[in-house]
Write a protein that holds these residues in place. Structure first.
Motif, PDB file in Angstrom:
ATOM      1  N   SER A 117      33.277  44.944  28.586  1.00 59.91           N
ATOM      2  CA  SER A 117      34.893  45.111  28.502  1.00 59.91           C
ATOM      3  C   SER A 117      35.736  44.275  29.330  1.00 59.91           C
ATOM      4  N   PRO A 118      36.838  44.032  29.370  1.00 58.82           N
ATOM      5  CA  PRO A 118      37.727  43.316  29.852  1.00 58.82           C
ATOM      6  C   PRO A 118      37.620  43.617  31.813  1.00 58.82           C
ATOM      7  N   VAL A 119      37.428  44.664  32.462  1.00 56.38           N
ATOM      8  CA  VAL A 119      37.398  44.740  33.141  1.00 56.38           C
ATOM      9  C   VAL A 119      35.601  43.917  33.764  1.00 56.38           C
ATOM     10  N   LYS A 120      34.992  44.253  33.549  1.00 53.27           N
ATOM     11  CA  LYS A 120      34.170  43.661  33.488  1.00 53.27           C
ATOM     12  C   LYS A 120      33.510  42.190  33.561  1.00 53.27           C
ATOM     13  N   ILE A 121      34.578  41.045  32.367  1.00 52.33           N
ATOM     14  CA  ILE A 121      34.543  40.000  32.325  1.00 52.33           C
ATOM     15  C   ILE A 121      35.401  39.869  33.708  1.00 52.33           C
ATOM     16  N   LEU A 122      36.679  40.231  34.057  1.00 50.96           N
ATOM     17  CA  LEU A 122      37.254  39.674  35.499  1.00 50.96           C
ATOM     18  C   LEU A 122      35.863  40.204  37.060  1.00 50.96           C
ATOM     19  N   GLY A 123      34.813  41.099  36.779  1.00 48.67           N
ATOM     20  CA  GLY A 123      33.991  41.207  37.625  1.00 48.67           C
ATOM     21  C   GLY A 123      33.372  40.166  37.343  1.00 48.67           C
ATOM     22  N   LEU A 124      33.042  39.858  36.961  1.00 47.26           N
ATOM     23  CA  LEU A 124      31.769  38.461  36.664  1.00 47.26           C
ATOM     24  C   LEU A 124      32.082  37.562  37.063  1.00 47.26           C
ATOM     25  N   GLY A 125      33.489  37.497  36.945  1.00 46.93           N
ATOM     26  CA  GLY A 125      34.215  35.542  37.451  1.00 46.93           C
ATOM     27  C   GLY A 125      34.108  35.856  39.059  1.00 46.93           C
ATOM     28  N   LEU A 126      34.569  37.228  39.566  1.00 48.28           N
ATOM     29  CA  LEU A 126      34.723  37.439  41.608  1.00 48.28           C
ATOM     30  C   LEU A 126      32.916  37.274  41.231  1.00 48.28           C
ATOM     31  N   ALA A 127      32.399  37.972  41.018  1.00 44.40           N
ATOM     32  CA  ALA A 127      30.815  37.803  41.063  1.00 44.40           C
ATOM     33  C   ALA A 127      30.201  36.067  41.584  1.00 44.40           C
ATOM     34  N   LEU A 128      30.575  35.779  40.420  1.00 47.14           N
ATOM     35  CA  LEU A 128      29.823  34.086  39.906  1.00 47.14           C
ATOM     36  C   LEU A 128      30.923  33.406  41.017  1.00 47.14           C
ATOM     37  N   SER A 129      31.530  33.907  41.604  1.00 47.15           N
ATOM     38  CA  SER A 129      32.882  32.600  42.226  1.00 47.15           C
ATOM     39  C   SER A 129      32.211  33.266  43.514  1.00 47.15           C
ATOM     40  N   ALA A 130      32.782  34.260  44.174  1.00 47.84           N
ATOM     41  CA  ALA A 130      32.665  34.616  45.606  1.00 47.84           C
ATOM     42  C   ALA A 130      31.377  35.354  45.587  1.00 47.84           C
ATOM     43  N   ALA A 131      29.789  35.916  45.406  1.00 43.89           N
ATOM     44  CA  ALA A 131      29.507  35.985  45.693  1.00 43.89           C
ATOM     45  C   ALA A 131      28.178  35.723  45.116  1.00 43.89           C
ATOM     46  N   ASN A 132      28.214  34.334  44.362  1.00 43.72           N
ATOM     47  CA  ASN A 132      26.948  33.663  44.228  1.00 43.72           C
ATOM     48  C   ASN A 132      26.499  32.373  44.995  1.00 43.72           C
TER      49      ASN A 132
END
Length: 225
Positions: A117-132
């Motif tokens: 979903s769009p929310v998951k896509i947004l969260g994925l971007g957050l995770a791959l930058s800030a939690a990578n």
């Protein structure tokens, strides 16, 4: 401000060269809502880097990261710890890299990315930058460098913005190609995806090791001064 920017350029470049997020962006652009999802992923990526960097600026300000325009001892200790962590990660990845790059496998969650979903896509971007595992330590190190540079807060924010822009170039490049070239971008992005997927582990291992050694050197320099 110039010396602060110089300190974080290498870290920003290392974040930008992130094969896995680049592959994720290319796969996202191939979804039915590729235009919207690509923008949301890019937004999540930028927000993740900016938020993590801003948190470090706040911590640095509260913890007196700069004393007489010289980095505090705790900043050196932090860089030393991050350097050790990255070197160990790099060595571990290098040992586990596929001997045959063509047999490299992507994470299983990528197979379901077209159903996000769009929310998951947004969260994925957050995770791959800030939690990578690579990008988070590098962003923390950049924030620590900026906060310990002995420059005013507005210049710290400006330096962080430059870091975020440069660190986002790798993820934004496929989006730019997609928006500018349309259907013609498929072959170009496909080649990028295949190369990044095959060499992800090796690239990450080398970056971990090289940047880890740099942070080790920076940490020792601060503590020894």
């Amino acid at each position: 401000m110039g010396h602060a920017v110089g300190d974080v350029l290498g870290l920003a470049a290392a974040v930008a060269v992130s094969p896995l997020p680049i592959v994720a962006m290319i796969l996202i652009l191939a979804t039915p809502r590729g235009h919207l999802n690509g923008l949301l992923f890019a937004l999540g990526w930028v927000l993740g880097l900016a938020l993590l960097g801003a948190i470090m600026l706040v911590i640095g300000g509260a913890g007196a990261a700069s004393t007489h325009k010289h980095p505090a001892t705790w900043v050196g200790a932090l860089k030393l710890a991050l350097g050790v962590l990255l070197v160990l990660f790099g060595a571990r990845l290098w040992r586990r890299r596929p001997k045959d790059p063509s047999k490299a496998q992507l994470p299983k969650w990528m197979a379901a990315i077209d159903r996000f979903s769009p929310v998951k896509i947004l969260g994925l971007g957050l995770a791959l930058s800030a939690a990578n595992a690579k990008n988070a330590p590098l962003t923390v190190a950049a924030g620590a460098s900026i906060s310990s540079a002995g420059i005013p807060v507005p210049q710290q924010i400006g330096t962080l913005a430059i870091f975020v822009v440069i660190a986002s170039l790798g993820v934004l490049a496929p989006l730019a190609v997609y928006l500018l070239m349309g259907d013609r971008a498929k072959s170009v992005l496909g080649n990028w995806r295949d190369w990044a997927a095959q060499h992800n582990v090796a690239v990450m291992a080398v970056l971990f090791f090289v940047i880890g050694l740099k942070l080790l050197g920076d940490g020792v320099s601060v503590i020894a001064t």
